[in-house]
Motif scaffolding. Structure first.
Motif, PDB file in Angstrom:
ATOM      1  N   GLY A   1      -9.188  19.687  37.356  1.00 28.44           N
ATOM      2  CA  GLY A   1      -8.050  19.044  37.973  1.00 28.44           C
ATOM      3  C   GLY A   1      -7.132  18.996  37.131  1.00 28.44           C
ATOM      4  O   GLY A   1      -6.987  19.980  36.071  1.00 28.44           O
ATOM      5  N   TYR A   2      -5.793  18.311  37.066  1.00 34.25           N
ATOM      6  CA  TYR A   2      -4.725  18.657  36.313  1.00 34.25           C
ATOM      7  C   TYR A   2      -3.749  17.368  36.338  1.00 34.25           C
ATOM      8  O   TYR A   2      -4.119  16.463  37.348  1.00 34.25           O
ATOM      9  N   ALA A   3      -3.075  17.262  35.296  1.00 38.31           N
ATOM     10  CA  ALA A   3      -2.035  16.166  35.172  1.00 38.31           C
ATOM     11  C   ALA A   3      -0.613  16.921  35.036  1.00 38.31           C
ATOM     12  O   ALA A   3      -0.571  17.480  33.997  1.00 38.31           O
ATOM     13  N   VAL A   4       0.487  16.493  35.702  1.00 37.03           N
ATOM     14  CA  VAL A   4       1.657  16.788  35.469  1.00 37.03           C
ATOM     15  C   VAL A   4       2.402  15.664  34.988  1.00 37.03           C
ATOM     16  O   VAL A   4       2.559  14.735  35.686  1.00 37.03           O
ATOM     17  N   LEU A   5       2.812  15.775  33.805  1.00 34.26           N
ATOM     18  CA  LEU A   5       3.267  14.416  32.892  1.00 34.26           C
ATOM     19  C   LEU A   5       4.602  14.471  32.642  1.00 34.26           C
ATOM     20  O   LEU A   5       5.129  15.843  32.360  1.00 34.26           O
ATOM     21  N   PRO A   6       5.240  13.446  32.467  1.00 30.53           N
ATOM     22  CA  PRO A   6       6.595  13.399  31.881  1.00 30.53           C
ATOM     23  C   PRO A   6       6.562  13.718  30.589  1.00 30.53           C
ATOM     24  O   PRO A   6       5.573  13.509  29.707  1.00 30.53           O
ATOM     25  N   GLY A   7       7.858  13.952  30.160  1.00 31.09           N
ATOM     26  CA  GLY A   7       7.810  14.358  28.475  1.00 31.09           C
ATOM     27  C   GLY A   7       7.513  13.675  27.724  1.00 31.09           C
ATOM     28  O   GLY A   7       7.073  13.876  26.483  1.00 31.09           O
ATOM     29  N   SER A   8       7.512  12.145  27.917  1.00 31.32           N
ATOM     30  CA  SER A   8       7.177  11.096  26.857  1.00 31.32           C
ATOM     31  C   SER A   8       5.705  11.121  26.702  1.00 31.32           C
ATOM     32  O   SER A   8       5.206  10.612  25.748  1.00 31.32           O
ATOM     33  N   LEU A   9       4.853  11.595  27.772  1.00 31.23           N
ATOM     34  CA  LEU A   9       3.489  11.487  27.627  1.00 31.23           C
ATOM     35  C   LEU A   9       2.781  13.065  27.295  1.00 31.23           C
ATOM     36  O   LEU A   9       1.619  13.024  26.721  1.00 31.23           O
ATOM     37  N   ILE A  10       3.604  14.080  27.564  1.00 32.52           N
ATOM     38  CA  ILE A  10       2.786  15.174  27.470  1.00 32.52           C
ATOM     39  C   ILE A  10       1.995  15.564  26.003  1.00 32.52           C
ATOM     40  O   ILE A  10       0.836  15.795  25.920  1.00 32.52           O
ATOM     41  N   ASP A  11       2.735  15.570  25.311  1.00 34.71           N
ATOM     42  CA  ASP A  11       2.029  15.978  23.775  1.00 34.71           C
ATOM     43  C   ASP A  11       1.077  14.745  23.396  1.00 34.71           C
ATOM     44  O   ASP A  11       0.044  15.258  22.734  1.00 34.71           O
ATOM     45  N   ALA A  12       1.161  13.496  23.629  1.00 34.25           N
ATOM     46  CA  ALA A  12       0.058  12.385  23.224  1.00 34.25           C
ATOM     47  C   ALA A  12      -1.177  12.914  24.080  1.00 34.25           C
ATOM     48  O   ALA A  12      -2.292  12.691  23.612  1.00 34.25           O
ATOM     49  N   VAL A  13      -0.843  13.105  25.419  1.00 35.72           N
ATOM     50  CA  VAL A  13      -2.212  13.439  26.227  1.00 35.72           C
ATOM     51  C   VAL A  13      -2.779  14.629  25.855  1.00 35.72           C
ATOM     52  O   VAL A  13      -4.217  14.950  25.895  1.00 35.72           O
ATOM     53  N   ILE A  14      -2.147  15.776  25.267  1.00 40.43           N
ATOM     54  CA  ILE A  14      -2.736  17.084  24.910  1.00 40.43           C
ATOM     55  C   ILE A  14      -3.641  16.484  23.615  1.00 40.43           C
ATOM     56  O   ILE A  14      -4.588  17.095  23.405  1.00 40.43           O
ATOM     57  N   ARG A  15      -3.025  15.745  22.599  1.00 36.33           N
ATOM     58  CA  ARG A  15      -3.673  15.431  21.575  1.00 36.33           C
ATOM     59  C   ARG A  15      -4.894  14.742  21.992  1.00 36.33           C
ATOM     60  O   ARG A  15      -6.067  14.970  21.347  1.00 36.33           O
ATOM     61  N   ALA A  16      -4.924  13.725  23.018  1.00 33.12           N
ATOM     62  CA  ALA A  16      -6.087  13.016  23.317  1.00 33.12           C
ATOM     63  C   ALA A  16      -7.198  13.823  24.019  1.00 33.12           C
ATOM     64  O   ALA A  16      -8.348  13.794  23.724  1.00 33.12           O
ATOM     65  N   LYS A  17      -6.919  15.004  24.794  1.00 31.41           N
ATOM     66  CA  LYS A  17      -7.451  16.133  25.358  1.00 31.41           C
ATOM     67  C   LYS A  17      -8.269  16.803  24.160  1.00 31.41           C
ATOM     68  O   LYS A  17      -9.445  16.954  24.447  1.00 31.41           O
ATOM     69  N   GLN A  18      -7.742  17.003  23.334  1.00 27.32           N
ATOM     70  CA  GLN A  18      -8.312  17.707  22.166  1.00 27.32           C
ATOM     71  C   GLN A  18      -9.231  17.068  21.453  1.00 27.32           C
ATOM     72  O   GLN A  18     -10.448  17.292  20.917  1.00 27.32           O
ATOM     73  N   VAL A  19      -9.133  15.869  21.006  1.00 25.26           N
ATOM     74  CA  VAL A  19      -9.738  14.955  20.375  1.00 25.26           C
ATOM     75  C   VAL A  19     -10.931  14.602  21.264  1.00 25.26           C
ATOM     76  O   VAL A  19     -12.228  14.448  20.436  1.00 25.26           O
ATOM     77  N   THR A  20     -11.032  14.308  22.346  1.00 26.71           N
ATOM     78  CA  THR A  20     -11.943  13.778  23.124  1.00 26.71           C
ATOM     79  C   THR A  20     -12.914  15.030  23.871  1.00 26.71           C
ATOM     80  O   THR A  20     -14.121  14.944  24.072  1.00 26.71           O
ATOM     81  N   ASP A  21     -12.451  16.188  23.945  1.00 31.12           N
ATOM     82  CA  ASP A  21     -13.058  17.355  24.861  1.00 31.12           C
ATOM     83  C   ASP A  21     -12.696  18.745  24.234  1.00 31.12           C
ATOM     84  O   ASP A  21     -13.195  19.588  24.755  1.00 31.12           O
ATOM     85  N   TRP A  22     -11.777  18.741  23.583  1.00 32.62           N
ATOM     86  CA  TRP A  22     -11.246  20.117  23.056  1.00 32.62           C
ATOM     87  C   TRP A  22     -10.659  20.839  24.100  1.00 32.62           C
ATOM     88  O   TRP A  22      -9.406  21.010  24.027  1.00 32.62           O
ATOM     89  N   HIS A  23     -11.398  21.257  25.040  1.00 27.98           N
ATOM     90  CA  HIS A  23     -10.591  22.040  26.302  1.00 27.98           C
ATOM     91  C   HIS A  23     -11.726  22.130  27.290  1.00 27.98           C
ATOM     92  O   HIS A  23     -12.795  22.208  26.975  1.00 27.98           O
TER      93      HIS A  23
END
Length: 477
Positions: free
Chosen positions: A329-351
């Motif tokens: 799946g995917y998420a299209v994110l506003p600029g305020s969230l994108i960097d934080a969500v990418i960091r959360a993805k890396q911490v919980t799942d890496w990729h």
């Protein structure tokens, strides 16, 4: 692979090995049918004489723990596990938290690999028989070649550039989403997208407003993170915006095809929702799970394309356009969230799996996804028409379909009181899977009805299945 046996010192070597092998078999660590190493190999591994090991194998065989097969080797014999693992959380400091997770309500029924009944109206199922397996196999081979050329490191947490680009082009074309490659984060299905956004936005006690009735796994996810989930009723226009509580931090909606009822959110209601979210400073998650299949009316703007304030996170899945096991799946994110969500993805799942990403990027870029959706659209349209004809025909005395324009399920409300539990049980006895919408309600009064998915049932099976359903309704209603 070496057998895990620990020998200490040089005393009683035979006793140590015997006790460890017997304990491993009794506890189930060495499962029935497991082949033990040949005596020569185990002797070299442990530094014990081959005769000692042979004698232990013989003793365990005599005691029925092992069995020898001529020409094949020595295997663990089938035995009941004498010492099951301790399953109670009593005494643990985290006992309350463990029990809270253990006691979560069962999620809504979902399709399984094993399948269920002959006639299935389950939501979320797709026509996998229509999927172009040969083309997909070619794309997977492409993915394998791409991975072979890579240096062998971990990949991008936000997703492969090729797939992010393909997704951005696909949803811009098909759904009118306003985005660039860098706005997209690739996830393991919609559920992970919801999890990542929630982790970034919520903290314990945060208020989350959800449609009621709505998608139970989303509610459970928000609750699991310590949020206070509030059900907001829906009407024929969508979520009742004026009932969204003050201090709401996150709003979860399915505007294109309300889940489970099916009606689209009107433009006026979408505009009101955006105004309310801006006033609250709340993030909106727009779950666009199956609107690529549109059957009536003109396309409407997605909520994300109407957003002028960076409030909407648009999430989608390929499980409905391809098959559920895809888990992309995917998420299209506003600029305020994108960097934080990418960091959360890396911490919980890496990729997410690079192989599947490479394959899907190729599948989209070559136009195969678009062709597959077009083929399925024609099939689903025929099934939808057949189902609506029956709901507006001989089933009209019992069920009233809710107007919808997209997706591959129809919500239908009962016109007369019906014991849905009894209906479901009797239908299963005649190989028909039907699913009440009662379980989708949270805090709003229940309006009894059925969710009738037509993605996983053949067109020619719809009438025989509905004939059986009609017979049951005539008996019990």
């Amino acid at each position: 692979m070496e057998l895990h046996v620990v020998i200490k010192g040089r005393k009683d070597l035979a006793g140590q090995l015997y006790n460890q092998l017997r304990s491993a078999i009794e506890s189930g660590r060495l499962a029935a049918g497991t082949q033990l190493p040949p005596t020569r190999l185990l002797a070299e591994q442990l530094g014990i004489s081959r005769k000692t090991i042979s004698d232990i194998y013989t003793q365990l065989t005599y005691e029925n723990f092992l069995i020898g097969r001529v020409g094949k080797g020595t295997f663990v014999n089938a035995r009941p596990v004498a010492h099951p693992r301790h399953a109670s959380a009593m005494g643990l400091a985290c006992e309350a938290q463990i029990n809270r997770w253990r006691n979560l309500p069962a999620p809504i029924p979902t399709p399984t690999l094993e399948g269920t009944l002959r006639y299935e109206f389950i939501g979320g199922a797709t026509s996998k028989g229509q999927f172009p397996q040969d083309e997909w196999r070619r794309c997977v081979q492409h993915g394998l070649r791409q991975m072979q050329r890579s240096p062998g490191f971990y990949s991008h947490a936000e997703g492969l550039p090729a797939l992010r680009s393909a997704i951005a082009q696909h949803i811009s074309f098909s759904r009118g989403v306003i985005c660039q490659d860098h706005d997209v984060v690739v996830c393991n299905g919609t559920q992970q997208a919801l999890d990542l956004i929630s982790r970034v936005v919520l903290e314990p006690g945060s208020i989350v407003a959800v449609e009621d009735p709505g998608y139970p796994p989303a509610r459970q996810l928000f609750s699991s993170l310590g949020a206070t989930v509030v059900g907001v009723p829906v009407d024929h226009q969508g979520i009742c915006v004026d009932l969204i509580p003050d201090n709401t931090r996150l709003i979860y909606v399915t505007p294109a095809h309300q889940y489970p009822l099916g009606m689209p959110m009107t433009t006026a209601r979408r505009q009101a929702l955006l105004r309310r979210a801006k006033a609250l400073g709340a993030v909106i998650i727009e779950d666009d799970y199956d609107s690529e299949f549109r059957f009536e009316g003109r396309p409407t703007d997605c909520l994300q394309s109407m957003d002028q304030d960076g409030l909407v996170a648009f999430v989608g899945t390929f499980s409905k356009t391809t098959f559920p096991e895809m888990r992309l799946g995917y998420a299209v994110l506003p600029g305020s969230l994108i960097d934080a969500v990418i960091r959360a993805k890396q911490v919980t799942d890496w990729h997410t799996s690079s192989l599947t990403q490479w394959a899907l990027a190729k599948f989209i870029a070559d136009g195969e996804l678009h062709k597959h959706i077009r083929r399925c659209h024609a099939i689903y349209a025929g099934r939808r028409t057949r189902l609506l004809n029956r709901l507006n025909g001989d089933l009209a005395a019992w069920l009233e379909p809710i107007a919808n324009t997209a997706g591959f399920h129809i919500g239908a409300l009962f016109k007369v009181p019906v014991d849905t539990r009894l209906l479901t049980e009797l239908a299963r006895k005649v190989e028909v899977g039907v699913y009440p919408i009662d379980a989708f309600y949270y805090q709003a009064p229940i309006r009894s009805g059925l969710l009738l998915g037509f993605g996983g049932i053949d067109t020619l099976d719809i009438d025989p299945a509905l004939d059986r359903l009609l017979g049951i309704l005539q008996q019990i209603a």
